[in-house]
Scaffold this active site. Structure first.
Site, mmCIF file in Angstrom:
data_model
loop_
_atom_site.group_PDB
_atom_site.id
_atom_site.type_symbol
_atom_site.label_atom_id
_atom_site.label_comp_id
_atom_site.label_asym_id
_atom_site.label_seq_id
_atom_site.Cartn_x
_atom_site.Cartn_y
_atom_site.Cartn_z
ATOM 1 N N ARG A 1 173.290 158.520 -78.256
ATOM 2 C CA ARG A 1 174.575 159.152 -77.919
ATOM 3 C C ARG A 1 174.609 160.608 -78.342
ATOM 4 N NH1 ARG A 1 178.706 153.971 -78.727
ATOM 5 N NH2 ARG A 1 178.211 153.173 -76.655
ATOM 6 N N TYR B 1 177.635 158.201 -68.828
ATOM 7 C CA TYR B 1 176.679 157.212 -69.355
ATOM 8 C C TYR B 1 176.578 157.220 -70.888
ATOM 9 C CZ TYR B 1 172.933 160.863 -68.655
ATOM 10 O OH TYR B 1 172.158 161.983 -68.632
ATOM 11 N N GLU B 2 175.778 156.300 -71.403
ATOM 12 C CA GLU B 2 175.697 156.061 -72.860
ATOM 13 C C GLU B 2 177.067 155.680 -73.425
ATOM 14 O OE1 GLU B 2 173.310 155.605 -74.852
ATOM 15 O OE2 GLU B 2 171.648 156.303 -73.620
ATOM 16 N N GLY B 3 177.865 154.975 -72.635
ATOM 17 C CA GLY B 3 179.238 154.667 -73.035
ATOM 18 C C GLY B 3 180.135 155.782 -72.559
ATOM 19 N N GLN C 1 183.876 155.952 -75.940
ATOM 20 C CA GLN C 1 183.611 156.665 -77.208
ATOM 21 C C GLN C 1 184.900 156.809 -78.003
ATOM 22 O OE1 GLN C 1 180.502 157.349 -78.017
ATOM 23 N NE2 GLN C 1 179.833 156.650 -75.997
#
Lengths: 594, 249
Positions: A293, A437-439, A444
């Site tokens: 992240r 992406y990546e959450g 977040q």
């Protein structure tokens, strides 16, 4: 395409003058050799590679994208990508922060992160091929058996093999509990894996000899939900060179990062090997999630920097209109547009966000190194807590700001910003995915407020704000920092109050936390940046008169701009948070369409 | 065959230099310094000779302030075997450098001395030639190709009319021009390895060389700014202006 120059002076400032990594890094066991001269030489070597090899490929690669051949299932990357990757491996970059046991150079994250920023600035789509490999390396390094490590790590470290992370499926992105891919035991310790994975970055390409997919799947007897997910190593080629039935089904057609192969990966009874404990696959994946992240946040940072460099050069050259206060370049047909306050607003927004983001990244990279190597358990825990708290902030705040910066850079170019050949709109498109992406950044925000702040009753948050309190106390009465200290102290009080308020309200109604989360994350983002800008101003004031005044004066002026023009967003955020969940939930779902 | 390569620490080629307020010199305080690009080419050529099995050892030498050590480390990371720093705070002019090079060459007995054809700070283009004269060695300047044989070296030189190839008896001095090669990128593990390679420090006094400057800098100034041009209506007016105003015809 704007020519990219690595911000080496600013790296030097952030690493050596602000965060002072040299006070800590060489004292950590294993990092004895990571001294300042080594940092400098590495960063110069990386700058040279990124400026002269990666950046020049970026524009054309966006036009050409990756090509998929359905008959062979092969993917061809844009011209130059393969050669640049080969050179990258020969120069030793994949091994930079890897374990020396497996051929790595054992350098700290504090050095690896600036290198990553340069890659993101010069060619973010390319940077994801080695980026995903590094994620696979980290997962196998943390959870693999000695045999798995011996088999895969040396090849991932020298770059001859690359890796991917196969999480998402057509029906499940954020909610991995819905995952369907199956893993049946073969009876010989291996598994037969069947399912479809989508959005697999660097999922298929022509840059490496083998691709090691890390695949989340369910065992036959697995519990439902996220508690029944296991992690498997699925190589594209077996040890004997035969092809494993794990293949690219198609490539997505995307808004940006077109030169990265975003693949549909079909597993048709592909042979895989369990890594880590059965049903603990998600937590295996999550061990490297903080680094991933932060890496994603750095895409926002790097692209913001690239856009700033392009916009600055253009604003100094482009002659249009006269300054409102009278001609500044009477000998020319018009003044360069950098004379105009609105153009300066955009450039300074880019600059202020980028430089603070670089400082936050360096701060967190150092905490990751401390978490990894410090001999004292309490120091490791403190570092881990700060990383846990600020990782969602770094990811979302840096990518949102990076996107805003890229958008402003395009705006500075006027109509030319909208034309592809200038490269400015590509930066906007390439940056956009980093917010998703990546959450997603919404996730977040919930991670920050729910898991990191409310779940431990604000313990991690207090550890962080204590540092800011101490800084404010130490600088009370320091006239040079007055413009930072009072607003910081005020915001600390406000953050304490709204955190408490949200916590209380969400006891009654969980939607209150969900409603506040995104604004709350930006609030903590500004708290972090204001603190970092105050510290940067402190260093800059102390360094005046030592021969590099122009650089430090620029820091002081940029910090002042941040406090006057960007930081006041906190008032809006506070008001919005106080607005609560009711205005969001009041409208009946049926009535949205009216 | 041993090869000696000389490298100079100069203001980085990307830096826009500024003149000091008192006009005494160029301001180098807090300015990024790096290896003279022509010297980088010289080091690269030596490393290629070694990779081709023609050179057995590469010694790299620099003269000047303590920080020249960084420049030497860069050369070591590129592939040189060991380094010598002739440390001095005195301003070094080409003749002094040539004398120091002769002293180092007398000690090291290399078969080939390679230097950049000039340094990008003073653009003197003298050191290689002077060193060859002091050593009594043959010289091949502005080299764009170097072909080493057992006792000779063929040097292709870039000259005004094109290219010229000279055959020199070894030992010889070669000065590197831009097209000789393209220097490699440094491999990251070599940065660490370079730190562990031997670096010997000496001084002009140790080498018995007097480096006192022979030339005095009177004044350093920026080139005059170009003023805007004018448009002429026709060729006749242009000729008249060239004759009467510019007085070049």
């Amino acid at each position: 395409m704007p020519a990219y120059k690595a911000p080496l002076r600013d790296f030097d400032f952030v690493l050596n003058e602000l965060i002072k990594v040299q006070d800590i890094i060489p004292a950590l066991p294993g990092y004895e050799e990571a001294t300042q001269d080594i940092f400098t030489s590495y960063l110069e070597a990386a700058a040279q590679f990124c400026e002269s090899e990666l950046a020049p490929l970026n524009r054309q690669a966006d036009e050409e994208g990756c090509q998929f051949d359905p008959s062979t299932k092969a993917v061809t990357t844009p011209p130059g990508f393969k050669e640049a990757y080969k050179q990258y491996c020969e120069l030793g970059f994949p091994a930079l922060d890897c374990d020396p046991t497996y051929g790595g150079q054992g350098m700290p994250k504090s050095l690896a992160f600036p290198v990553m920023e340069m890659q993101c600035s010069s060619n973010v789509a390319w940077s994801m091929y080695p980026g995903l490999s590094h994620g696979a390396y980290a997962a196998i390094h943390a959870h693999g058996t000695p045999e798995q490590k011996a088999t895969y790590l040396p090849r991932l470290v020298d770059g001859s093999w690359t890796g991917t992370m196969c999480l998402t499926e057509p029906h499940c992105g954020t909610d991995l509990g819905l995952l369907k891919t199956r893993a049946e035991p073969n009876g010989d310790g291996s598994y037969s894996i069947t399912g479809t994975k989508i959005f697999i970055s660097a999922g298929e390409h022509d840059m490496s000899d083998n691709i090691i997919h890390l695949v989340l799947a369910r065992l036959p007897d697995a519990p439902k939900d996220v508690k029944g997910i296991s992690l498997f190593i699925v190589p594209k080629y077996h040890a004997d060179g035969s092809r494993n039935p794990v293949a690219c089904g198609s490539l997505e057609h995307k808004m940006g990062i077109k030169a990265n192969a975003t693949a549909v990966i079909n597993l048709d009874g592909a042979k895989g090997y369990l890594i880590g404990e059965a049903n603990k696959g998600l937590s295996c994946m999550f061990t490297m999630m903080n680094a991933a992240r932060l890496g994603c946040g750095m895409q926002g940072l790097g692209i913001g920097e690239a856009s700033f460099q392009g916009a600055l050069a253009y604003a100094r050259e482009r002659l249009q209109m006269r300054a409102l206060t009278g001609a500044k370049c009477p000998d020319k047909a018009a003044d360069p547009i950098i004379v105009h306050p609105d153009v300066r607003r955009m450039l300074l927004t880019q600059k202020a966000y980028t430089e603070a983001g670089r400082a936050l990244t360096a701060l967190l990279a150092l905490q990751l190194d401390i978490e990894d190597k410090h001999p004292d358990a309490a120091a490791r825990q403190d570092a881990a807590d700060l990383v846990a708290l600020l990782t969602p902030v770094a990811k979302a705040f840096m990518t949102d700001n990076g996107y805003e910066a890229a958008n402003m850079g395009m705006q500075v170019f006027g109509g030319h910003g909208f034309i592809r050949e200038w490269g400015m709109e590509q930066l906007v498109r390439d940056c956009r995915i980093s917010q998703i992406y990546e959450g997603t950044n919404g996730i977040q925000a919930i991670d920050l407020l729910g898991r990191k702040v409310l779940l431990d009753q604000g313990q991690k948050l207090r550890k962080f704000t204590k540092q800011i309190h101490q800084f404010c106390q130490a600088n009370e009465g320091n006239d040079k920092l007055a413009e930072y200290i009072a607003p910081l102290a005020r915001l600390m009080k406000d953050v304490g109050e709204v955190t408490m308020g949200i916590g209380m309200a969400s006891l009654q109604n969980k939607d209150e936390a969900g409603a506040a989360a995104t604004d709350y994350l930006r609030l903590i983002g500004h708290l972090s940046y204001a603190w970092l800008w105050a510290r940067m101003a402190e260093v800059a004031h102390a360094s005046l008169g030592q021969g590099d005044d122009a650089f430090y004066q620029a820091k002081i002026a940029t910090g002042r701009f941040y406090m006057a023009k960007l930081f006041p967003e906190v008032h809006t955020l506070l008001a919005r948070i106080k607005g609560g969940a009711a205005p969001l939930m009041a409208l009946d779902e049926e009535h949205f369409a009216f | 065959m041993k090869v000696l390569v000389a490298v100079k620490r100069v203001v980085d080629y990307n830096v826009k230099v500024r003149v000091k307020a008192d006009g005494s010199d160029v301001d180098v305080a807090n300015v990024k310094m790096s290896m003279n690009p022509f010297d980088e080419i010289a080091v690269e050529e030596a490393v290629r000779l070694k990779e081709a099995g023609k050179a057995t050892e590469i010694v790299v030498v620099s003269m000047g302030v303590k920080q020249c050590e960084e420049t030497l480390r860069t050369a070591l990371a590129m592939g040189a075997d060991r380094a010598i720093l002739v440390e001095t705070d005195t301003e070094l002019q080409p003749l002094a450098v040539a004398k120091l090079l002769k002293a180092v060459a007398d000690k090291e007995q290399p078969q080939l001395l390679i230097v950049g054809k000039q340094a990008i700070d003073d653009d003197a283009n003298q050191t290689g030639q002077m060193a060859a004269a002091l050593l009594g060695w043959a010289q091949g300047t502005f080299a764009s190709k170097v072909d080493v044989a057992a006792e000779t070296v063929d040097v292709t030189r870039e000259i005004d009319g094109g290219l010229e190839t000279v055959k020199l008896r070894l030992p010889a001095v070669v000065t590197a021009d831009l097209r000789l090669n393209e220097p490699r990128f440094i491999k990251l593990p070599n940065i660490m390895a370079a730190k562990k390679k031997p670096l010997e420090k000496t001084s002009p006094a140790d080498l018995g060389v007097d480096v006192t400057p022979r030339l005095k800098t009177l004044k350093v100034a920026e080139p005059a700014k170009r003023s805007a041009g004018i448009k002429v209506a026709n060729a006749a007016e242009l000729v008249a202006k060239l004759k009467n105003d510019a007085k070049v015809l």
